[in-house]
Design an enzyme around this catalytic site. Structure first.
Site, PDB file in Angstrom:
ATOM      1  N   LYS A   1      33.970  49.982  28.443  1.00 42.58           N
ATOM      2  CA  LYS A   1      34.745  48.903  29.072  1.00 42.58           C
ATOM      3  C   LYS A   1      35.993  48.674  28.238  1.00 42.58           C
ATOM      4  O   LYS A   1      36.034  48.997  27.044  1.00 42.58           O
ATOM      5  CB  LYS A   1      33.921  47.611  29.110  1.00 42.58           C
ATOM      6  CG  LYS A   1      34.352  46.658  30.193  1.00 42.58           C
ATOM      7  CD  LYS A   1      33.729  47.017  31.522  1.00 42.58           C
ATOM      8  CE  LYS A   1      34.217  46.108  32.631  1.00 42.58           C
ATOM      9  NZ  LYS A   1      33.468  46.321  33.873  1.00 42.58           N
TER      10      LYS A   1
HETATM   11  P1  NAD Z   1      39.333  40.090  40.823  1.00 40.74           P
HETATM   12  O1  NAD Z   1      40.366  39.899  39.796  1.00 40.74           O
HETATM   13  O2  NAD Z   1      39.630  40.916  42.003  1.00 40.74           O
HETATM   14  O3  NAD Z   1      38.809  38.653  41.337  1.00 40.74           O
HETATM   15  C1  NAD Z   1      38.332  37.665  40.482  1.00 40.74           C
HETATM   16  C2  NAD Z   1      38.157  36.414  41.313  1.00 40.74           C
HETATM   17  O4  NAD Z   1      37.476  35.426  40.558  1.00 40.74           O
HETATM   18  C3  NAD Z   1      39.486  35.796  41.752  1.00 40.74           C
HETATM   19  O5  NAD Z   1      39.361  35.320  43.074  1.00 40.74           O
HETATM   20  C4  NAD Z   1      39.629  34.604  40.808  1.00 40.74           C
HETATM   21  O6  NAD Z   1      40.412  33.567  41.357  1.00 40.74           O
HETATM   22  C5  NAD Z   1      38.190  34.204  40.686  1.00 40.74           C
HETATM   23  N1  NAD Z   1      37.905  33.365  39.523  1.00 40.74           N
HETATM   24  C6  NAD Z   1      38.340  33.509  38.254  1.00 40.74           C
HETATM   25  N2  NAD Z   1      37.858  32.504  37.490  1.00 40.74           N
HETATM   26  C7  NAD Z   1      37.105  31.744  38.313  1.00 40.74           C
HETATM   27  C8  NAD Z   1      36.339  30.574  38.136  1.00 40.74           C
HETATM   28  N3  NAD Z   1      36.261  29.991  36.937  1.00 40.74           N
HETATM   29  N4  NAD Z   1      35.684  30.048  39.204  1.00 40.74           N
HETATM   30  C9  NAD Z   1      35.748  30.626  40.417  1.00 40.74           C
HETATM   31  N5  NAD Z   1      36.464  31.750  40.643  1.00 40.74           N
HETATM   32  C10 NAD Z   1      37.130  32.288  39.609  1.00 40.74           C
HETATM   33  O7  NAD Z   1      38.048  40.651  40.015  1.00 40.74           O
HETATM   34  P2  NAD Z   1      36.827  41.482  40.601  1.00 40.74           P
HETATM   35  O8  NAD Z   1      37.132  42.918  40.399  1.00 40.74           O
HETATM   36  O9  NAD Z   1      36.438  40.945  41.915  1.00 40.74           O
HETATM   37  O10 NAD Z   1      35.712  41.123  39.527  1.00 40.74           O
HETATM   38  C11 NAD Z   1      34.883  39.976  39.677  1.00 40.74           C
HETATM   39  C12 NAD Z   1      33.579  40.243  38.957  1.00 40.74           C
HETATM   40  O11 NAD Z   1      32.976  41.417  39.519  1.00 40.74           O
HETATM   41  C13 NAD Z   1      33.713  40.514  37.458  1.00 40.74           C
HETATM   42  O12 NAD Z   1      32.578  40.021  36.800  1.00 40.74           O
HETATM   43  C14 NAD Z   1      33.728  42.026  37.400  1.00 40.74           C
HETATM   44  O13 NAD Z   1      33.347  42.514  36.124  1.00 40.74           O
HETATM   45  C15 NAD Z   1      32.708  42.339  38.460  1.00 40.74           C
HETATM   46  N6  NAD Z   1      32.780  43.704  38.974  1.00 40.74           N
HETATM   47  C16 NAD Z   1      33.912  44.192  39.559  1.00 40.74           C
HETATM   48  C17 NAD Z   1      33.920  45.517  40.009  1.00 40.74           C
HETATM   49  C18 NAD Z   1      35.112  46.119  40.679  1.00 40.74           C
HETATM   50  O14 NAD Z   1      34.994  47.269  41.136  1.00 40.74           O
HETATM   51  N7  NAD Z   1      36.222  45.423  40.826  1.00 40.74           N
HETATM   52  C19 NAD Z   1      32.781  46.316  39.865  1.00 40.74           C
HETATM   53  C20 NAD Z   1      31.636  45.770  39.302  1.00 40.74           C
HETATM   54  C21 NAD Z   1      31.642  44.461  38.858  1.00 40.74           C
END
Ligand code: NAD
Length: 452
Positions: A119
């Site tokens: 990561k």
């Molecule tokens: P992203 O940047 O696309 O979206 C993040 C979202 O979370 C945004 O809408 C933001 O406004 C919101 N957010 C941030 N802080 C917040 C809070 N305190 N309360 C409520 N909402 C809040 O990110 P993502 O890629 O969707 O990632 C989100 C989660 O999913 C993370 O934990 C990431 O590690 C995990 N994840 C993502 C992927 C991927 O392929 N993108 C894969 C596996 C896991």
């Protein structure tokens, strides 16, 4: 390293919210259920193999210079090259990256794809930075990492506040540094016209949908066999959360609450998440979407619903608010949203948690498909990608559910040999998934033999 802590509401004890300490606690708990695990392997499997921290200067748009800090952690390469997203967020720390890297190792093992875990992250606030500055940050960070990343070494992907555009800059930087060969497999989640895979953008959410449907069909939540009419709350409305809301809605569920970093909204009768997405694209927040009422983050997590999907950041369901959760099932689209104390509380209340290392493994699974397509110079049809994803996720879900049944059968029969923990208790799905993953990694480590 700053340790995020908070006062518990019901007593004065403080819960340790350092994500790496949490990852270690989860690991330590799971190995009690692997009595055959060679003890000498434990620390090797637990600790990250390599951590790189970079401090680099960036010229800002006004001509001033700022120093940024970036990390890349390779937790394990036992089952293959490192794989893991890159996060741009003001609260990125090396311990957060170490935790996320170790969860990647276990996730790839649960999904049974031939990658280890890694990561990366840069501490910055992308919301306040121009594209030009973000591009310079990306280029300095990636050039600073040098050969710590590579198509057969460690392969980045998107995570919080990074996207296909960021991945294109990563590819370009690496390609400039390594001319004369096919560098497409160095990074996944790229734009479609630079070797990205169809279905990757939706893969995390789609995998989450498949895992949830399979878990429901296996009877993980008593009385809830399918998503038809199920009431869903989603925290976080980005790549994982917004697309999950849309896919769950399409599958017949009712989305009643969603949130982003600026606030949360609720509508008893449910709403169409694509309307909310349109509103967010115009106003940069879900707050204010037509027909919805504003609620606080705490109220959102406590809404009575069938499925709560945390899809934002770590440590959202903790000792101080887990008791308020009224969902029948928690599905972790985010990494690390539930702390160990909250896990125990939810388990004691009979609320199953579909753990991150299974529930969001769709993202890395289609990243793996993208990597294979890049190596073979192929482009698979979206329907093929989704069918392969479904197959992988259903098998992974079955393996986790079966592992839980098997461990708990042995615990109840008294046939699982307890070690220092004393009497073994039945396990939740997270512990079962980790036991499965650690077992798979340990088996390969022993088959390969400890070097030299
Ligand atoms: P992203 O940047 O696309 O979206 C993040 C979202 O979370 C945004 O809408 C933001 O406004 C919101 N957010 C941030 N802080 C917040 C809070 N305190 N309360 C409520 N909402 C809040 O990110 P993502 O890629 O969707 O990632 C989100 C989660 O999913 C993370 O934990 C990431 O590690 C995990 N994840 C993502 C992927 C991927 O392929 N993108 C894969 C596996 C896991």
């Amino acid at each position: 390293m700053k340790t995020r802590t908070h006062e518990k509401s019901k007593n004065s004890a403080v819960e340790d919210l350092n994500p790496f300490h949490i990852a270690e606690q989860q690991f330590d708990n799971a190995i009690h259920y692997l009595p055959g695990l060679k003890r000498g392997l434990v620390e090797f499997l637990k600790r990250p193999g390599k951590s790189v921290t970079l401090e680099f200067p960036i010229e800002m748009d006004d001509g001033s210079v700022q120093i940024f800090t970036g990390h890349r952690v390779l937790h394990s390469r036992v089952r293959g090259p490192g794989k893991g997203g890159i996060r741009y967020h003001p609260e990125v720390t090396v311990d957060e990256v170490r935790a996320l890297a170790s969860w990647m190792t276990w996730k790839c093992a649960v999904a049974d794809i031939p990658f280890g875990g890694a990561k990366g992250g840069v501490a910055c606030n992308p919301k306040k930075l121009s594209d030009a500055v973000l591009r310079r940050i990306t280029r300095r960070y990636i050039s600073g990492l040098g050969d710590n990343i590579g198509p057969y070494v460690d392969i980045p992907a998107p995570d919080v506040y990074t996207d296909a555009k960021t991945m294109a800059w990563i590819y370009d930087t690496y390609d400039v540094m390594h001319p004369g060969r096919n560098n497409l497999p160095v990074v996944t989640g790229k734009p479609l016209d630079i070797g990205g895979s169809l279905g990757r953008h939706e893969a995390t959410a789609r995998g989450c949908l498949f895992a949830t449907q399979q878990a429901l069909s296996r009877g993980v939540v008593s009385g809830l066999k399918s998503l038809k009419g199920a009431r869903i709350v989603v925290q976080g409305f980005g790549n994982a959360g917004a697309i999950a809301a849309e896919l769950f809605h399409e599958a017949g569920a009712k989305i009643i609450g969603v949130s982003d970093s600026k606030g949360a909204i609720f509508r008893e009768r449910g709403f169409d998440p694509s309307d909310v997405l349109e509103h967010k694209q115009a106003k940069e927040t879900v707050v204010g979407a037509a027909g919805t009422e504003v609620v606080s983050n705490e109220e959102l997590l406590a809404l009575p619903c069938d499925i709560l999907i945390p899809a934002a950041l770590e440590c959202q369901i903790r000792a101080d608010n887990a008791d308020a959760v009224q969902a029948r099932f928690v599905v972790e689209a985010a990494n690390g949203p539930t702390t160990p104390a909250a896990d125990r509380l939810l388990f004691s209340k009979g609320i199953p948690v579909l753990p991150d290392i299974l529930a969001n493994s769709g993202g890395v699974t289609v990243s793996y498909f993208e990597w294979v397509q890049n190596i073979e110079n192929e482009k698979w049809a979206e329907a093929d990608v989704n069918a392969k994803l479904k197959n992988k996720i259903e098998r992974a879900t079955d393996a986790v559910v079966e592992r839980q049944l098997e461990i708990n059968r042995q615990v109840r029969a008294g046939t699982l040999q307890a070690d220092s923990k004393g009497k073994l208790e039945p396990v939740d799905l997270r512990t079962a998934a980790l036991a499965l993953a650690i077992d798979r990694v340990a088996t390969v480590a022993l088959e390969r033999g400890i070097w030299p």
